[in-house]
Design an enzyme around this catalytic site. Structure first.
Site, short mmCIF file in Angstrom:
data_model
loop_
_atom_site.label_atom_id
_atom_site.label_comp_id
_atom_site.label_asym_id
_atom_site.label_seq_id
_atom_site.Cartn_x
_atom_site.Cartn_y
_atom_site.Cartn_z
N ALA A 70 -58.03 -7.25 -20.87
CA ALA A 70 -56.89 -6.42 -21.22
C ALA A 70 -57.15 -5.02 -20.70
O ALA A 70 -58.31 -4.61 -20.56
CB ALA A 70 -56.72 -6.41 -22.73
N GLY A 113 -59.57 -10.74 -21.93
CA GLY A 113 -58.26 -11.35 -21.69
C GLY A 113 -58.20 -12.10 -20.37
O GLY A 113 -57.40 -13.02 -20.20
N GLU A 116 -59.61 -15.39 -21.12
CA GLU A 116 -58.62 -16.10 -21.95
C GLU A 116 -57.45 -16.59 -21.10
O GLU A 116 -56.93 -17.68 -21.32
CB GLU A 116 -58.14 -15.17 -23.07
CG GLU A 116 -59.24 -14.92 -24.10
CD GLU A 116 -58.89 -13.82 -25.09
OE1 GLU A 116 -58.44 -12.73 -24.65
OE2 GLU A 116 -59.05 -14.04 -26.30
N GLU A 136 -65.43 -8.50 -25.82
CA GLU A 136 -64.68 -7.66 -26.77
C GLU A 136 -65.55 -7.04 -27.85
O GLU A 136 -65.30 -5.94 -28.33
CB GLU A 136 -63.56 -8.48 -27.42
CG GLU A 136 -62.40 -8.82 -26.50
CD GLU A 136 -62.57 -10.13 -25.75
OE1 GLU A 136 -63.72 -10.63 -25.66
OE2 GLU A 136 -61.57 -10.65 -25.26
#
Ligand code: CO8
Length: 262
Positions: A70, A113, A116, A136
């Site tokens: 992200a 992310g 993911e 994270e």
């Protein structure tokens, strides 16, 4: 056909039946901001509706990353209120509902992310320079787009726990050994290998491909009996398709099948 270069997601159609979606923020290692995610979902939904597309490859722009997670700068300003109000992660559920197979071609970083997103795809083809991880924890958060669930299902609790609790990345070879990726190829050949795989999938009867994707996905979600029942219904249902008749007739007549997607 390539979209204008300032798009956050580019779409190309290099071979018949296959579309390629490219995360296009190479200067920040294709970090995923909310706008990119919105564009990606719009692109995938449009490709899902396009009958000439039978398989999709998702890759990062440049050679260094699939996606490094992200966008931390953007995300740093989020609040529980803004996240709840805008529900940006709701788009991830919508990506899950894409019915055509998506193959992630991963070179370089697939972190947070980015990892993911690769795991949200149906198959991961990795270059030997790929690095997967959920870092994270080092930012004071946890994976928020499926990492704790999908990584655990892919590689098992003990390994997922170690990676998520320490933020350690794994190499492509480790990821292959753990069952996260389907194959590892020399980094320069990653996209070509994913494209080749997508073309092979695209040459299969499209209804059966979508049914197979649905059924395999159910294996993650249903108890065995319910999953077997789901598979059986899909199997029976395909006998209503012209492609089932064509596929079996072609076998018996010793010729190549001509799929219509009907
Ligand atoms: N967000 C924003 N910018 C990034 C990110 C990121 N995730 N990753 C890299 N960049 C930027 C860097 O800031 C740098 O920009 P600039 O040149 O302007 O400083 C540029 O990309 C190049 O990066 P580096 O100079 O850091 O390159 P290095 O080769 O030195 O390091 C690394 C590469 C190791 C990948 C390093 O960039 C890094 O650690 N990046 C962050 C990885 C990370 O922590 N990812 C997880 C983010 S949190 C997350 O994903 C939560 C998921 C929640 C759900 C998803 C919602 C979308």
């Amino acid at each position: 056909m390539t979209e204008p270069a300032d798009d956050l997601v580019l779409v190309e159609r290099p071979v018949e039946g296959v579309a390629v979606a490219i995360l296009n923020r190479p200067r920040v290692l294709n970090a995923i901001n909310f706008a990119l995610m919105a564009e990606l979902l719009a692109a995938l939904e449009s490709l899902d509706q396009d009958p000439s597309v039978r398989a999709i490859v998702l890759r990062g722009s440049g050679e260094r990353a699939f996606a490094a997670g992200a966008d931390i700068r953007e995300m740093s300003g989020a609040t529980p209120v803004s996240l709840f109000r805008d529900n940006p992660f709701g788009r991830w559920d919508a990506i899950r509902r894409i019915r055509k197979p998506i193959i992630a071609a991963v070179r370089g970083f697939a972190l947070g992310g980015g990892c993911e997103l690769a795991m949200t795809c149906d198959i991961i083809v990795a270059g030997d320079d790929a690095q997967f991880g959920q870092p994270e924890i080092k930012l004071g958060i946890i994976p928020g787009a499926g990492g704790t669930q999908r990584l655990t299902r892919a590689i098992g609790k003990a390994r997922a726990m170690e990676l998520i609790l320490t933020g350690r990345s794994i190499s492509a070879r480790e990821a292959e050994m753990m069952g996260l990726v389907s194959s590892v190829v020399p980094s320069a050949e990653t996209f070509a290998a994913a494209l080749d795989l997508a073309a092979r999938v695209a040459s299969m009867p499209p209804l059966a491909v979508m049914a197979a994707k649905e059924a395999v996905d159910r294996a993650h979600e249903l108890a065995l009996t319910a999953g077997l029942e789901f598979e059986r219904r899909e199997f029976y249902g395909l006998f209503a398709s012209a492609d089932q008749k064509e596929g079996m007739a072609a076998f018996i007549e010793k010729r190549r099948p001509d799929w219509t997607g009907e």
